[in-house]
Design a protein around this motif. Structure first.
Motif, mmCIF file in Angstrom:
data_model
loop_
_atom_site.group_PDB
_atom_site.id
_atom_site.type_symbol
_atom_site.label_atom_id
_atom_site.label_comp_id
_atom_site.label_asym_id
_atom_site.label_seq_id
_atom_site.Cartn_x
_atom_site.Cartn_y
_atom_site.Cartn_z
ATOM 1 N N ALA A 229 -19.727 59.835 36.848
ATOM 2 C CA ALA A 229 -19.383 60.749 38.057
ATOM 3 C C ALA A 229 -18.934 59.084 38.625
ATOM 4 N N LEU A 230 -20.351 58.923 39.004
ATOM 5 C CA LEU A 230 -20.418 58.027 39.968
ATOM 6 C C LEU A 230 -20.021 56.372 39.301
ATOM 7 N N ILE A 231 -20.720 56.224 37.837
ATOM 8 C CA ILE A 231 -20.487 55.074 36.828
ATOM 9 C C ILE A 231 -19.262 55.108 36.863
ATOM 10 N N CYS A 232 -18.381 55.855 36.669
ATOM 11 C CA CYS A 232 -16.629 55.544 36.631
ATOM 12 C C CYS A 232 -16.223 55.085 38.232
ATOM 13 N N THR A 233 -16.806 55.513 39.652
ATOM 14 C CA THR A 233 -16.279 55.484 40.679
ATOM 15 C C THR A 233 -16.556 53.791 40.859
ATOM 16 N N ASN A 234 -17.040 53.541 40.225
ATOM 17 C CA ASN A 234 -18.426 51.849 40.339
ATOM 18 C C ASN A 234 -16.979 51.077 39.492
ATOM 19 N N MET A 250 -17.540 66.027 38.964
ATOM 20 C CA MET A 250 -18.355 66.102 40.245
ATOM 21 C C MET A 250 -18.171 64.724 41.022
ATOM 22 N N ALA A 251 -18.740 64.221 42.408
ATOM 23 C CA ALA A 251 -18.276 63.517 42.956
ATOM 24 C C ALA A 251 -19.279 63.711 44.126
ATOM 25 N N LEU A 252 -19.689 62.525 44.324
ATOM 26 C CA LEU A 252 -20.970 62.292 45.934
ATOM 27 C C LEU A 252 -20.470 61.869 46.944
ATOM 28 N N VAL A 253 -19.766 63.230 48.292
ATOM 29 C CA VAL A 253 -18.725 63.087 48.282
ATOM 30 C C VAL A 253 -19.505 63.443 50.185
ATOM 31 N N LEU A 254 -20.996 63.637 50.074
ATOM 32 C CA LEU A 254 -21.332 64.725 51.616
ATOM 33 C C LEU A 254 -20.996 63.720 52.775
ATOM 34 N N GLY A 255 -20.808 62.613 52.759
ATOM 35 C CA GLY A 255 -20.337 61.582 53.590
ATOM 36 C C GLY A 255 -18.848 61.416 54.008
ATOM 37 N N ASN A 256 -19.026 62.755 54.772
ATOM 38 C CA ASN A 256 -17.420 62.508 55.559
ATOM 39 C C ASN A 256 -17.635 63.123 56.409
ATOM 40 N N ARG A 257 -16.567 63.482 57.290
ATOM 41 C CA ARG A 257 -16.241 64.116 58.822
ATOM 42 C C ARG A 257 -16.805 65.512 58.911
ATOM 43 N N TYR A 258 -16.298 66.172 57.842
ATOM 44 C CA TYR A 258 -16.081 67.815 57.320
ATOM 45 C C TYR A 258 -17.541 68.350 57.150
ATOM 46 N N THR A 259 -18.305 67.794 56.704
ATOM 47 C CA THR A 259 -19.469 68.467 55.646
ATOM 48 C C THR A 259 -20.419 68.383 56.795
ATOM 49 N N LEU A 260 -20.861 68.206 58.204
ATOM 50 C CA LEU A 260 -21.018 69.024 59.857
ATOM 51 C C LEU A 260 -20.668 70.465 60.117
ATOM 52 N N LYS A 386 -23.414 49.617 49.943
ATOM 53 C CA LYS A 386 -21.867 49.112 49.859
ATOM 54 C C LYS A 386 -21.155 49.925 48.778
ATOM 55 N N HIS A 387 -21.308 49.939 47.996
ATOM 56 C CA HIS A 387 -20.158 51.334 47.177
ATOM 57 C C HIS A 387 -20.145 52.940 47.462
ATOM 58 N N ASP A 388 -21.602 53.161 48.005
ATOM 59 C CA ASP A 388 -21.074 54.658 49.172
ATOM 60 C C ASP A 388 -20.395 55.117 50.048
ATOM 61 N N ARG A 389 -19.902 53.804 50.622
ATOM 62 C CA ARG A 389 -19.604 53.564 51.801
ATOM 63 C C ARG A 389 -17.685 53.417 51.336
ATOM 64 N N GLU A 410 -11.288 69.612 48.182
ATOM 65 C CA GLU A 410 -9.969 68.989 48.177
ATOM 66 C C GLU A 410 -10.081 68.288 49.594
ATOM 67 N N LYS A 411 -10.334 68.151 50.852
ATOM 68 C CA LYS A 411 -10.357 67.499 51.781
ATOM 69 C C LYS A 411 -11.301 66.682 51.478
ATOM 70 N N TRP A 412 -12.561 66.897 51.143
ATOM 71 C CA TRP A 412 -14.311 66.106 50.822
ATOM 72 C C TRP A 412 -13.411 64.502 49.841
ATOM 73 N N VAL A 413 -13.051 65.684 48.788
ATOM 74 C CA VAL A 413 -12.932 64.663 47.542
ATOM 75 C C VAL A 413 -11.937 63.373 47.941
ATOM 76 N N ARG A 414 -11.100 63.757 49.092
ATOM 77 C CA ARG A 414 -9.552 62.974 48.986
ATOM 78 C C ARG A 414 -10.610 62.149 50.390
ATOM 79 N N THR A 415 -11.087 61.828 51.647
ATOM 80 C CA THR A 415 -11.581 61.400 51.925
ATOM 81 C C THR A 415 -12.181 59.960 51.570
ATOM 82 N N LYS A 416 -12.495 60.073 50.421
ATOM 83 C CA LYS A 416 -13.469 58.171 49.744
ATOM 84 C C LYS A 416 -12.182 58.414 48.528
ATOM 85 N N TYR A 417 -11.740 58.947 47.825
ATOM 86 C CA TYR A 417 -10.688 59.151 46.830
ATOM 87 C C TYR A 417 -9.174 59.295 47.715
#
Length: 455
Positions: A229-234, A250-260, A386-389, A410-417
């Motif tokens: 998933a990360l390789i394809c994202t890159n 699968m997606a690595l999208v913990l860095g968003n305003r909703y997780t807190l 950089k790709h994380d952000r 979905e709302k998490w995934v959409r923040t990055k995609y």
């Protein structure tokens, strides 16, 4: 620790939004040399060579001798899989492996699809390339790159490939027929391991893009879970104009305003627009997220810091290797399987298929190089690259399997995609989607590609 991770993720997201905003950007398409020594002068050999998986009586004899000499520690009473792989059940696995498993037959199955190798950036890259049966006049298959993760291999895709290359004969719609390319990540199975430090997911993405170009594909679809998933994202971040669509399970999208907001409870989550299904999969927070991630992340800490140390033991003992890897196919398929004496392994997989994957690690001696991938990608910390952000601006589809290690709403995934065209709550299944639920995943890929083609 998880709360600190969530806080850091949200802080990183805020910084990202302040510095980068929503501007579309791409990763630089650099170059690299990962083979031994210095890059030789002259043009790299770009030939594509047929490859066959092989074995020998000596290889099998050595395996059997090592299994015969194993020393096992009895499990604690009523421990099931709570302490890791239960050694009582391991005896059954070893008996099957030693006395019934036919590696030569499995090698024939592995060779049932065409294998190839080609040199890219100094590394011999292995891949399988499966074309569909002859299509009716005027139809061309859609190229689809499918990328595995750890502790998997290209073999994970063997059951889904016929559903995508010849869907009609398997009861699926043939509106979209695919030509499948499944490479092995460098350092996994038959792809040569890097000789130098720093080989990460972006390096892999660049090599796989070059592979697709070498095969003559200027536009293609990509699909992956776990590292895939990360390789394809890159790849989508490197060359978005060449990616027709990106499908992930699968997606690595913990860095968003909703997780807190997760520790604030279900009522707050409902007010913030989480669906009932999201709430079912995320709460109670301590059990579904906090304790689950803590239970399942020990391997990651080891492999992100000192992969070579534990790798010495695993590369020397096929039984230790099997226990270490098969435990993931238990708890990552369904966390409740840890409550079973046999870890639930045979509820979703056959021992034959599971041990075939183990043999791809054992016979190639790749466990150390596969574990180093964690250090190269995570050893510098979280959200530091950089790709994380960066957001991904290609059409995206996401299949949310309910027993994945952590649910991604979905709302998490959409923040990055932000170009998310398809988000599906899958009926069943866990981390190893293509291996466990090939038909469900194939249908979702078909659905997503249909939406892309309609645009």
């Amino acid at each position: 620790m998880l709360l600190e991770l969530l806080l850091a993720s949200v802080l990183g997201f805020i910084i990202y939004r302040f510095v980068y905003g929503d501007k579309e950007e791409t990763l630089p398409l650099d170059d690299g040399w990962w083979g031994p020594g210095s890059r030789p002068s002259g043009r790299e050999d770009e030939s594509i060579r047929p490859f066959k998986v092989e074995t020998s009586d000596e290889e099998i004899k050595d395996l059997h001798q090592r299994i015969d000499r194993i020393r096992l520690t009895p499990p604690l009473e009523d421990s099931r899989f709570h302490y890791g792989f239960n050694s009582n059940y391991l005896k059954k696995v070893l008996s099957y492996w030693r006395n019934e498993f036919d590696w030569k037959k499995q090698v024939e199955i592995l060779n049932s699809y065409p294998h190839f190798k080609t040199k890219i950036e100094g590394l011999d890259i292995h891949f399988i390339h499966v074309k569909p049966p002859q299509l009716s006049s005027g139809r061309t298959p859609k190229p689809l790159l499918m990328v595995h993760g750890w502790p998997g291999s290209f073999f994970e895709f063997y059951k889904i490939i016929p559903l995508l290359t010849n869907p009609k004969s398997h009861g699926l719609s043939d509106e979209h027929v695919f030509e499948i390319i499944c490479p092995s990540i460098p350092g996994y199975s038959f792809s040569e391991a890097p000789s130098k430090k720093g080989f990460n997911s972006v390096s892999t993405a660049r090599i796989f893009y070059k592979l697709m170009q070498r095969l003559g594909f200027q536009e293609f679809y990509i699909q992956g879970g776990d590292w895939g998933a990360l390789i394809c994202t890159n790849i989508a971040q490197l060359v978005p104009s060449h990616v027709k669509g990106l499908h992930l399970n699968m997606a690595l999208v913990l860095g968003n305003r909703y997780t807190l907001t997760l520790p604030l409870g279900q009522r707050v989550a409902a007010l913030l627009g989480y669906t009932e299904r999201d709430i079912e999969l995320l709460f109670p927070f301590k059990e579904k997220v906090f304790y689950s991630l803590m239970r399942e992340s020990g391997y990651m800490h080891i492999q992100s810091t000192k992969p070579d140390t534990v790798g010495c033991a695993l590369n020397d003992s096929p039984v230790g290797l099997a226990a270490y890897i098969l435990e993931k196919f238990s708890t990552w398929t369904n966390s409740e399987f840890r409550d079973l004496e046999d870890g639930g392994l045979e509820r979703k997989f056959s021992l034959q298929d599971l041990l075939t994957n183990i043999m791809l690690y054992w016979t190639t001696g790749c466990i150390v190089s596969s574990q180093r991938y964690y250090k190269e990608n995570m050893g510098q910390g979280f959200m530091n690259q950089k790709h994380d952000r960066m957001k991904v601006y290609v059409p995206t589809g996401f299949a949310a399997f309910p027993c994945e290690i952590m649910h991604m709403p979905e709302k998490w995934v959409r923040t990055k995609y932000p170009k998310l065209l398809s988000y599906s709550y899958m009926a069943r299944g866990g981390h190893f989607a293509a291996f466990e639920e090939p038909e469900l995943l194939a249908r979702d890929i078909q659905k997503f590609v249909g939406l892309v083609e309609q645009q």
